[in-house]
Enzyme design. Structure first.
Site, PDB file in Angstrom:
ATOM      1  CE  LYS A 143      -4.256  -0.707   2.388  1.00 26.66           C
ATOM      2  NZ  LYS A 143      -5.294  -0.469   3.332  1.00 26.66           N
TER       3      LYS A 143
HETATM    4  C1  E4P Z   1      -8.337   0.447   3.304  1.00 25.24           C
HETATM    5  O1  E4P Z   1      -7.467  -0.409   2.866  1.00 25.24           O
HETATM    6  C2  E4P Z   1      -8.169   0.950   4.577  1.00 25.24           C
HETATM    7  O2  E4P Z   1      -7.517  -0.010   5.533  1.00 25.24           O
HETATM    8  C3  E4P Z   1      -9.330   1.192   5.250  1.00 25.24           C
HETATM    9  O3  E4P Z   1     -10.443   0.701   4.476  1.00 25.24           O
HETATM   10  C4  E4P Z   1      -9.621   2.395   5.881  1.00 25.24           C
HETATM   11  O4  E4P Z   1     -10.873   2.591   6.547  1.00 25.24           O
HETATM   12  P1  E4P Z   1     -11.261   3.488   7.756  1.00 25.24           P
HETATM   13  O5  E4P Z   1     -11.781   5.009   7.194  1.00 25.24           O
HETATM   14  O6  E4P Z   1     -12.583   2.827   8.565  1.00 25.24           O
HETATM   15  O7  E4P Z   1     -10.058   3.873   8.476  1.00 25.24           O
END
Ligand code: E4P
Length: 216
Positions: free
Chosen positions: A84
């Site tokens: 990521k």
């Molecule tokens: C995406 O890969 C992220 O890990 C995640 O969806 C973030 O979500 P949040 O807004 O609930 O932290």
């Protein structure tokens, strides 16, 4: 639409894997920080041993050079680790190089069509649109997902897949599937909510009660 699980919790991943419908896992530093251990390599390797599909692990570095170093190290932890990388200018540089090295990248913290387009041009395998956080900020997160899908459809040479991320409730999943998102990455509690329906519970109880009446 494929379902990824958005968690770093091993128990949740084991439970969800039993359902047979989880194709991948996405983690992030916040999710990892909620776990008891700070041995992220060990956690990642355990997740990768449970789930054979893509497991996204985020870089913490902020400049392209350090992102590359960190990404290469984390990608060596298991063959199904995807990296990521945030949707920043430095991130974009890193994505381009990593994709040329055949390291799969999930461009994260993506909040606009332009960010997603640039990620796709740089060779990201996935772009993650943070639907819930966009909604929280007063935007229509799912509309951004739909617009990204439309733009990518215009250019078949771009084979980037769109992940509906920051999913907060089952309706987000329904909508993501309705508009054709390739993947939704969902927290464990939302996955469980997706399978539940009160009429199913009532129906099961009624079938059992009727069966017991005739079999007595
Ligand atoms: C995406 O890969 C992220 O890990 C995640 O969806 C973030 O979500 P949040 O807004 O609930 O932290």
């Amino acid at each position: 639409m494929r379902i990824f699980l958005d968690t770093a919790n091993i128990d949740q991943i084991r439970q969800a894997a039993k359902l047979g419908i989880v194709s991948g896992v996405t983690t992030n530093p916040t999710l990892l920080s909620k776990e008891a251990t700070s041995d992220y390599e060990k956690v990642t390797k355990t997740i990768c041993s449970i789930i054979s599909g893509p497991v996204s692990v985020e870089v913490l570095a902020e400049d392209a050079g350090s992102m590359l170093e960190e990404a290469r190290l984390k990608a060596s932890w298991a063959p199904n680790v995807n990296i990521k990388v945030p949707a920043t200018a430095e991130g974009l540089q890193a994505i381009k190089i990593l994709s040329e090295e055949n390291i799969k990248v999930n461009m994260t913290l993506c909040f606009s069509v332009n960010q997603a387009l640039l990620g796709a041009l740089a060779g990201a395998t996935y772009v993650s649109i943070f639907v819930g956080r966009l909604d929280d900020a007063g935007h229509d997160g799912m509309q951004v997902v739909e617009d990204v899908l439309t733009v990518l459809d215009n250019y078949p040479e771009l084979d980037t897949q769109v992940i509906a991320a920051s999913i907060r409730h089952p309706l987000h999943c329904t909508e993501a599937a309705r508009i054709g998102a390739h993947i939704a990455t969902v927290p464990y509690n939302v996955l469980m909510q997706m399978i539940q329906h009160p009429l199913t519970d009532v129906g099961v109880r009624r079938f059992l009660a009727d069966w017991q009446r005739v079999s007595q």
